[in-house]
Design a protein around this motif. Sequence first.
Motif, PDB file in Angstrom:
ATOM      1  N   UNK A 122      19.682  74.998  -5.999  1.00 49.76           N
ATOM      2  CA  UNK A 122      20.445  73.753  -6.105  1.00 49.76           C
ATOM      3  C   UNK A 122      19.752  72.607  -5.369  1.00 49.76           C
ATOM      4  N   UNK A 123      19.167  72.931  -4.235  1.00 48.23           N
ATOM      5  CA  UNK A 123      18.469  71.892  -3.482  1.00 48.23           C
ATOM      6  C   UNK A 123      17.278  71.355  -4.256  1.00 48.23           C
ATOM      7  N   UNK A 124      16.607  72.241  -4.974  1.00 45.12           N
ATOM      8  CA  UNK A 124      15.466  71.803  -5.767  1.00 45.12           C
ATOM      9  C   UNK A 124      15.888  71.136  -7.068  1.00 45.12           C
ATOM     10  N   UNK A 125      17.093  71.411  -7.531  1.00 48.70           N
ATOM     11  CA  UNK A 125      17.555  70.883  -8.809  1.00 48.70           C
ATOM     12  C   UNK A 125      18.214  69.524  -8.687  1.00 48.70           C
ATOM     13  N   UNK A 126      18.903  69.297  -7.580  1.00 49.90           N
ATOM     14  CA  UNK A 126      19.631  68.043  -7.429  1.00 49.90           C
ATOM     15  C   UNK A 126      18.673  66.913  -7.055  1.00 49.90           C
ATOM     16  N   UNK A 127      18.727  65.860  -7.822  1.00 45.77           N
ATOM     17  CA  UNK A 127      17.885  64.698  -7.577  1.00 45.77           C
ATOM     18  C   UNK A 127      18.760  63.451  -7.502  1.00 45.77           C
ATOM     19  N   UNK A 128      18.402  62.547  -6.630  1.00 42.42           N
ATOM     20  CA  UNK A 128      19.130  61.284  -6.453  1.00 42.42           C
ATOM     21  C   UNK A 128      18.138  60.132  -6.602  1.00 42.42           C
ATOM     22  N   UNK A 129      18.471  59.211  -7.467  1.00 40.26           N
ATOM     23  CA  UNK A 129      17.643  58.033  -7.685  1.00 40.26           C
ATOM     24  C   UNK A 129      18.405  56.785  -7.272  1.00 40.26           C
ATOM     25  N   UNK A 130      17.668  55.838  -6.680  1.00 43.13           N
ATOM     26  CA  UNK A 130      18.280  54.571  -6.299  1.00 43.13           C
ATOM     27  C   UNK A 130      18.525  53.701  -7.543  1.00 43.13           C
ATOM     28  N   UNK A 131      19.225  52.604  -7.323  1.00 40.08           N
ATOM     29  CA  UNK A 131      19.607  51.733  -8.439  1.00 40.08           C
ATOM     30  C   UNK A 131      18.395  51.178  -9.178  1.00 40.08           C
ATOM     31  N   UNK A 132      17.309  50.924  -8.468  1.00 38.04           N
ATOM     32  CA  UNK A 132      16.130  50.333  -9.083  1.00 38.04           C
ATOM     33  C   UNK A 132      15.111  51.377  -9.536  1.00 38.04           C
ATOM     34  N   UNK A 133      15.473  52.651  -9.544  1.00 40.60           N
ATOM     35  CA  UNK A 133      14.551  53.708  -9.930  1.00 40.60           C
ATOM     36  C   UNK A 133      15.019  54.412 -11.203  1.00 40.60           C
ATOM     37  N   UNK A 134      14.041  54.915 -11.965  1.00 37.60           N
ATOM     38  CA  UNK A 134      14.303  55.739 -13.127  1.00 37.60           C
ATOM     39  C   UNK A 134      13.368  56.945 -13.087  1.00 37.60           C
ATOM     40  N   UNK A 135      13.834  58.042 -13.702  1.00 32.81           N
ATOM     41  CA  UNK A 135      13.037  59.269 -13.750  1.00 32.81           C
ATOM     42  C   UNK A 135      12.694  59.570 -15.198  1.00 32.81           C
ATOM     43  N   UNK A 136      11.400  59.644 -15.491  1.00 31.05           N
ATOM     44  CA  UNK A 136      10.941  60.060 -16.815  1.00 31.05           C
ATOM     45  C   UNK A 136      10.797  61.583 -16.757  1.00 31.05           C
ATOM     46  N   UNK A 137      11.660  62.290 -17.493  1.00 28.85           N
ATOM     47  CA  UNK A 137      11.741  63.753 -17.409  1.00 28.85           C
ATOM     48  C   UNK A 137      10.958  64.377 -18.558  1.00 28.85           C
ATOM     49  N   UNK A 138      10.126  65.357 -18.202  1.00 27.55           N
ATOM     50  CA  UNK A 138       9.375  66.142 -19.170  1.00 27.55           C
ATOM     51  C   UNK A 138       9.890  67.578 -19.137  1.00 27.55           C
ATOM     52  N   UNK A 139      10.142  68.122 -20.290  1.00 32.28           N
ATOM     53  CA  UNK A 139      10.619  69.497 -20.407  1.00 32.28           C
ATOM     54  C   UNK A 139       9.568  70.331 -21.122  1.00 32.28           C
ATOM     55  N   UNK A 140       8.991  71.282 -20.376  1.00 32.79           N
ATOM     56  CA  UNK A 140       7.893  72.105 -20.879  1.00 32.79           C
ATOM     57  C   UNK A 140       6.743  71.234 -21.393  1.00 32.79           C
ATOM     58  N   UNK A 141       6.480  70.148 -20.658  1.00 32.59           N
ATOM     59  CA  UNK A 141       5.361  69.269 -20.975  1.00 32.59           C
ATOM     60  C   UNK A 141       5.661  68.186 -21.976  1.00 32.59           C
ATOM     61  N   UNK A 142       6.789  68.263 -22.644  1.00 29.39           N
ATOM     62  CA  UNK A 142       7.148  67.243 -23.625  1.00 29.39           C
ATOM     63  C   UNK A 142       8.165  66.267 -23.040  1.00 29.39           C
ATOM     64  N   UNK A 143       8.038  65.011 -23.482  1.00 25.69           N
ATOM     65  CA  UNK A 143       8.995  64.007 -23.008  1.00 25.69           C
ATOM     66  C   UNK A 143      10.395  64.375 -23.476  1.00 25.69           C
ATOM     67  N   UNK A 144      11.338  64.334 -22.538  1.00 26.51           N
ATOM     68  CA  UNK A 144      12.718  64.678 -22.863  1.00 26.51           C
ATOM     69  C   UNK A 144      13.604  63.447 -22.874  1.00 26.51           C
ATOM     70  N   UNK A 145      13.782  62.814 -21.688  1.00 29.92           N
ATOM     71  CA  UNK A 145      14.607  61.622 -21.600  1.00 29.92           C
ATOM     72  C   UNK A 145      14.347  60.914 -20.275  1.00 29.92           C
ATOM     73  N   UNK A 146      14.921  59.712 -20.181  1.00 28.55           N
ATOM     74  CA  UNK A 146      14.863  58.938 -18.941  1.00 28.55           C
ATOM     75  C   UNK A 146      16.214  59.044 -18.263  1.00 28.55           C
ATOM     76  N   UNK A 147      16.208  59.420 -16.986  1.00 28.63           N
ATOM     77  CA  UNK A 147      17.450  59.583 -16.247  1.00 28.63           C
ATOM     78  C   UNK A 147      17.485  58.658 -15.040  1.00 28.63           C
ATOM     79  N   UNK A 148      18.727  58.438 -14.579  1.00 25.50           N
ATOM     80  CA  UNK A 148      18.929  57.628 -13.396  1.00 25.50           C
ATOM     81  C   UNK A 148      19.603  56.311 -13.753  1.00 25.50           C
TER      82      UNK A 148
END
Length: 253
Positions: free
Chosen positions: A16-42
């Motif tokens: 859970x500690x490794x899975x939970x991520x927190x982004x600030x208001x001015x940040x976005x996370x570009x998520x890749x799933x198995x090397x492929x682009x998945x979505x933008x979160x945050x």
Amino acid sequence: MSSALMFLLILVVVFLAASLKVLREYERAVVFQLGRFWKVKGPGLFILIPILQQMVRVDLRTIVLDVPTQDVISRDNVSVKVNAVIYYRVVDAAKTVIQVENAAAATSQLSQTTLRSVLGKHDLDEMLSERDKLNKDIQTILDAQTDAWGIKVANVEIKHVDIPESMIRAIARQAEAERERRAKIIHAEGEYQASEKLVDAARVLAGAPAAIQLRYLQTLTDIAGEKNSTIIFPLPIDLLQGFMNWQKPDSRE
């Protein structure tokens, strides 16, 4: 059993500690799933599956880029040194991560080449007097080329144009000659307007001969008001006309 349960509990906590991520208001996370682009979160809290998913953090705040001093040769063959500052921000985090390796370095290099190419098409006088127009031209070109990277160039400002010392002296002489030219033109226009007024005054006085005598008296009054020893007696030309005719020989004799 207690040891296995404790190990399982620790494993869940670590997961859970490794899975939970927190982004600030001015940040976005570009998520890749198995090397492929998945979505933008945050922004905020979200879960990222370890090993299967990886993210790249992107800052959306406006970035100030100081363009190093560039050697530019103007259209009229004057060598100058120019530096500028560029304000840009990321508007599409996915493009910024996927389309370009290093968005900041790419924008910096592009701004340097654009600054040289745009200023090289203009004269030195335009660089000094039309900075707003040049800033707009550079911004338009940069914004069009960085759009594919998900970057928006908000503003471009040319900070300083370093001119050679010899050119500074030439510009000073040119400015001095321009001021002298304007002064002569203004003086000539004043003389022309004064001559027009004198012509109008002469026409008015010609229509009223008594006005000439009044003007004489007014001139005497002005002179008498000053502290001087000069005395002027106006003598009408009509009195001299008889003497002038008397001195001429009679053509009938």
